[in-house]
Design a protein around this motif. Structure first.
Motif, PDB file in Angstrom:
ATOM      1  N   TYR A 155      -4.433  -8.158  14.704  1.00 46.00           N
ATOM      2  CA  TYR A 155      -4.946  -9.399  14.149  1.00 46.00           C
ATOM      3  C   TYR A 155      -5.673 -10.154  15.260  1.00 46.00           C
ATOM      4  CZ  TYR A 155      -2.611  -9.552   9.567  1.00 46.00           C
ATOM      5  OH  TYR A 155      -2.226  -9.323   8.271  1.00 46.00           O
ATOM      6  N   GLN A 203      -6.887 -14.025  16.387  1.00 44.58           N
ATOM      7  CA  GLN A 203      -6.732 -15.456  16.114  1.00 44.58           C
ATOM      8  C   GLN A 203      -7.768 -16.221  16.914  1.00 44.58           C
ATOM      9  OE1 GLN A 203      -2.962 -17.553  17.119  1.00 44.58           O
ATOM     10  NE2 GLN A 203      -3.125 -18.458  15.091  1.00 44.58           N
ATOM     11  N   LEU A 214      -6.018 -16.643  11.591  1.00 47.78           N
ATOM     12  CA  LEU A 214      -5.499 -15.295  11.831  1.00 47.78           C
ATOM     13  C   LEU A 214      -6.191 -14.312  10.898  1.00 47.78           C
ATOM     14  CD1 LEU A 214      -1.612 -15.527  12.030  1.00 47.78           C
ATOM     15  CD2 LEU A 214      -3.056 -14.245  13.591  1.00 47.78           C
ATOM     16  N   ILE A 220      -7.006 -10.216   9.914  1.00 48.01           N
ATOM     17  CA  ILE A 220      -6.654  -8.821  10.152  1.00 48.01           C
ATOM     18  C   ILE A 220      -7.892  -8.042  10.584  1.00 48.01           C
ATOM     19  CG2 ILE A 220      -6.964  -8.163   7.717  1.00 48.01           C
ATOM     20  CD1 ILE A 220      -4.573  -6.155   8.339  1.00 48.01           C
ATOM     21  N   GLU A 258      -2.578   7.057  11.224  1.00 49.40           N
ATOM     22  CA  GLU A 258      -3.772   7.154  10.392  1.00 49.40           C
ATOM     23  C   GLU A 258      -4.361   5.772  10.135  1.00 49.40           C
ATOM     24  OE1 GLU A 258      -3.046   8.909   6.605  1.00 49.40           O
ATOM     25  OE2 GLU A 258      -5.060   8.443   5.854  1.00 49.40           O
ATOM     26  N   ILE A 261      -5.792   2.889   8.222  1.00 50.18           N
ATOM     27  CA  ILE A 261      -5.699   2.495   6.821  1.00 50.18           C
ATOM     28  C   ILE A 261      -6.694   1.387   6.509  1.00 50.18           C
ATOM     29  CG2 ILE A 261      -4.184   1.534   5.043  1.00 50.18           C
ATOM     30  CD1 ILE A 261      -3.407   4.331   5.932  1.00 50.18           C
ATOM     31  N   ILE A 262      -6.756   0.384   7.354  1.00 52.64           N
ATOM     32  CA  ILE A 262      -7.641  -0.756   7.128  1.00 52.64           C
ATOM     33  C   ILE A 262      -8.556  -0.923   8.337  1.00 52.64           C
ATOM     34  CG2 ILE A 262      -7.771  -3.274   6.913  1.00 52.64           C
ATOM     35  CD1 ILE A 262      -5.124  -3.186   5.407  1.00 52.64           C
ATOM     36  N   GLU A 304     -11.333  -3.707   8.892  1.00 54.68           N
ATOM     37  CA  GLU A 304     -11.816  -4.889   8.202  1.00 54.68           C
ATOM     38  C   GLU A 304     -13.158  -5.357   8.746  1.00 54.68           C
ATOM     39  OE1 GLU A 304     -11.252  -7.848   5.203  1.00 54.68           O
ATOM     40  OE2 GLU A 304     -10.675  -5.787   5.549  1.00 54.68           O
ATOM     41  N   PHE A 343      -3.405 -10.276  18.439  1.00 53.61           N
ATOM     42  CA  PHE A 343      -1.994  -9.992  18.195  1.00 53.61           C
ATOM     43  C   PHE A 343      -1.840  -8.601  17.605  1.00 53.61           C
ATOM     44  CE2 PHE A 343       0.232 -13.850  19.076  1.00 53.61           C
ATOM     45  CZ  PHE A 343      -0.649 -14.897  18.801  1.00 53.61           C
ATOM     46  N   GLY A 394       3.211  -2.099   3.145  1.00 51.94           N
ATOM     47  CA  GLY A 394       2.984  -3.244   2.272  1.00 51.94           C
ATOM     48  C   GLY A 394       2.996  -4.593   2.945  1.00 51.94           C
ATOM     49  N   PHE A 395       2.868  -4.630   4.256  1.00 50.48           N
ATOM     50  CA  PHE A 395       2.878  -5.902   4.975  1.00 50.48           C
ATOM     51  C   PHE A 395       4.207  -6.645   4.787  1.00 50.48           C
ATOM     52  CE2 PHE A 395      -1.416  -6.419   6.606  1.00 50.48           C
ATOM     53  CZ  PHE A 395      -2.122  -5.499   5.850  1.00 50.48           C
ATOM     54  N   GLU A 396       5.280  -5.873   4.563  1.00 47.32           N
ATOM     55  CA  GLU A 396       6.581  -6.539   4.546  1.00 47.32           C
ATOM     56  C   GLU A 396       6.842  -7.056   5.939  1.00 47.32           C
ATOM     57  OE1 GLU A 396       6.627  -2.314   2.934  1.00 47.32           O
ATOM     58  OE2 GLU A 396       6.305  -3.289   4.851  1.00 47.32           O
ATOM     59  N   LEU A 441       6.096  -8.820   8.926  1.00 46.73           N
ATOM     60  CA  LEU A 441       5.392  -8.423  10.136  1.00 46.73           C
ATOM     61  C   LEU A 441       6.130  -8.924  11.373  1.00 46.73           C
ATOM     62  CD1 LEU A 441       1.671  -9.246   9.231  1.00 46.73           C
ATOM     63  CD2 LEU A 441       2.850  -7.060   9.066  1.00 46.73           C
ATOM     64  N   PHE A 471       5.303  -9.629  15.179  1.00 46.56           N
ATOM     65  CA  PHE A 471       4.141  -9.781  16.036  1.00 46.56           C
ATOM     66  C   PHE A 471       4.509  -9.630  17.507  1.00 46.56           C
ATOM     67  CE2 PHE A 471       0.565 -11.219  13.461  1.00 46.56           C
ATOM     68  CZ  PHE A 471       1.172 -11.597  12.276  1.00 46.56           C
ATOM     69  N   HIS A 526       3.716 -14.907   1.545  1.00 49.59           N
ATOM     70  CA  HIS A 526       4.426 -14.697   2.804  1.00 49.59           C
ATOM     71  C   HIS A 526       4.267 -15.959   3.651  1.00 49.59           C
ATOM     72  CE1 HIS A 526       3.946 -10.080   2.394  1.00 49.59           C
ATOM     73  NE2 HIS A 526       3.481 -10.636   1.303  1.00 49.59           N
ATOM     74  N   TYR A 539       4.903 -17.740   7.483  1.00 52.17           N
ATOM     75  CA  TYR A 539       5.141 -17.529   8.911  1.00 52.17           C
ATOM     76  C   TYR A 539       5.037 -18.864   9.631  1.00 52.17           C
ATOM     77  CZ  TYR A 539       4.785 -12.475   8.383  1.00 52.17           C
ATOM     78  OH  TYR A 539       5.009 -11.166   8.031  1.00 52.17           O
ATOM     79  N   ALA A 590       3.884 -16.152  19.342  1.00 46.32           N
ATOM     80  CA  ALA A 590       3.448 -15.308  18.230  1.00 46.32           C
ATOM     81  C   ALA A 590       3.944 -15.884  16.908  1.00 46.32           C
ATOM     82  CB  ALA A 590       3.997 -13.901  18.405  1.00 46.32           C
ATOM     83  N   PRO A 591       3.261 -15.600  15.821  1.00 45.83           N
ATOM     84  CA  PRO A 591       3.785 -15.980  14.502  1.00 45.83           C
ATOM     85  C   PRO A 591       5.113 -15.274  14.246  1.00 45.83           C
ATOM     86  CG  PRO A 591       1.476 -15.327  14.351  1.00 45.83           C
ATOM     87  CD  PRO A 591       1.947 -14.947  15.720  1.00 45.83           C
ATOM     88  N   ILE A 621       9.409 -14.014   2.373  1.00 49.66           N
ATOM     89  CA  ILE A 621       8.473 -13.506   1.382  1.00 49.66           C
ATOM     90  C   ILE A 621       9.001 -13.894   0.018  1.00 49.66           C
ATOM     91  CG2 ILE A 621       7.505 -11.455   0.271  1.00 49.66           C
ATOM     92  CD1 ILE A 621       7.677  -9.981   2.854  1.00 49.66           C
ATOM     93  N   LEU A 631      -1.276 -11.196  -0.439  1.00 53.18           N
ATOM     94  CA  LEU A 631      -1.749  -9.817  -0.413  1.00 53.18           C
ATOM     95  C   LEU A 631      -2.984  -9.683  -1.290  1.00 53.18           C
ATOM     96  CD1 LEU A 631       1.438  -7.561  -0.590  1.00 53.18           C
ATOM     97  CD2 LEU A 631      -0.094  -7.911   1.331  1.00 53.18           C
ATOM     98  N   TYR A 675      -6.232  -0.439  -0.422  1.00 53.47           N
ATOM     99  CA  TYR A 675      -5.022  -0.736   0.330  1.00 53.47           C
ATOM    100  C   TYR A 675      -4.820  -2.249   0.381  1.00 53.47           C
ATOM    101  CZ  TYR A 675      -5.074   4.081   1.880  1.00 53.47           C
ATOM    102  OH  TYR A 675      -5.060   5.453   1.914  1.00 53.47           O
ATOM    103  N   ASN A 676      -3.553  -2.647   0.370  1.00 53.83           N
ATOM    104  CA  ASN A 676      -3.260  -4.082   0.443  1.00 53.83           C
ATOM    105  C   ASN A 676      -3.591  -4.632   1.818  1.00 53.83           C
ATOM    106  OD1 ASN A 676      -2.290  -4.135  -2.142  1.00 53.83           O
ATOM    107  ND2 ASN A 676      -0.160  -3.836  -1.544  1.00 53.83           N
ATOM    108  N   PHE A 681      -4.239 -14.532   5.618  1.00 48.50           N
ATOM    109  CA  PHE A 681      -3.578 -15.800   5.915  1.00 48.50           C
ATOM    110  C   PHE A 681      -4.463 -16.995   5.602  1.00 48.50           C
ATOM    111  CE2 PHE A 681       0.376 -14.609   7.800  1.00 48.50           C
ATOM    112  CZ  PHE A 681       0.173 -13.398   8.423  1.00 48.50           C
TER     113      PHE A 681
END
Lengths: 113, 111
Positions: free
Chosen positions: A35, A37, A43, A45, A53, A55-56, A58, A90, A98-100, A102, A104, B32, B34, B41-42, B47, B91, B96-97, B101
């Motif tokens: 990320y 900032q 913030l 991504i 692998e 995945i994103i 951006e 960061f 699933g971004f459960e 995070l 940092f 979510h 934070y 850091a955050p 959630i 999200l 992909y998700n 923020f």
């Protein structure tokens, strides 16, 4: 033990240089992220990797190249640094994709002069 | 796509309460929260996954209203340690998700 560690904490460099930021997590997580900032605390991504692998990606300039040698490490290499790259970067990790929750790292403050 | 947070900043005396709101123009499936202290850091707070669900973290709780596409963070009897910037994230799906923020709400608690 620090869960997500980044090095260096501060990076001051001249425009045009190439620099790298390293990140390591010891949480056994499958997914890692970068990320950015900016000075307004926004913030955003940049990348995410799951088990090495990509995945994103951006819409980050291709001067930024992440590399994940294994799922515990995600490094960020930046070529031809520009003034606008100055920010705090960061690294983060999460158990799944699933971004459960995070976790940092402490951040790397990059200043491009 | 970025969620909208309000207010941008809050100043409190210790012991006072505050509410931070987060809303989205798109359907929300999860919110979510934070907190980032100055120079740090955050850190994950919570959630919220279901409509109407409320969760708590110390004396900080949150609600999630799917229909209104918004979430609110409630800080009760604020302490000095609550100072920092609070971010909500939502999200965004698109293959992909991605966790996007909001711009953050700066909270300062004074003695």
């Amino acid at each position: 033990d620090t869960a997500v560690s980044q090095t260096p904490k501060y990076l001051v460099t001249q425009m045009g240089n190439d620099k790298s930021i390293k990140c390591e997590q010891n949480l056994g997580h499958d997914t890692m992220y970068w990320y950015k900032q900016d000075s307004k605390k926004f913030l955003k991504i940049m990348f995410s990797y799951n088990n090495k692998e990509l995945i994103i990606n951006e819409t980050v300039p291709n001067r930024f190249s992440p590399k994940s040698p294994d799922k515990a490490h995600l490094n960020l290499h930046i070529n031809s640094l520009e003034l606008g790259d100055s920010a705090v970067y960061f690294c983060a990790s999460s158990p799944g994709q699933g971004f459960e929750k995070l976790f940092f790292g402490s951040g790397t403050q990059l200043s491009v002069l | 796509q970025q969620p909208v947070q309000s207010p941008q900043a809050v100043i409190l005396r210790e012991g006072e309460d505050a509410v931070i709101n987060c809303s989205s123009s798109k359907a929300l499936y999860s919110v979510h929260w934070y907190r980032q202290k100055h120079g740090e850091a955050p850190v994950f707070l919570m959630i919220l996954l279901k409509g109407g669900e409320q969760k708590g973290h110390e004396k900080i709780s949150a609600s999630f209203n799917e229909k209104k596409q918004q979430s609110s963070l409630y800080l009760t009897a604020s302490q000095l340690s609550y100072s920092g910037t609070y971010f909500c994230g939502t999200l965004i799906s698109g293959g992909y998700n991605k966790l996007i923020f909001g711009a953050g709400t700066r909270l300062a608690v004074h003695p």
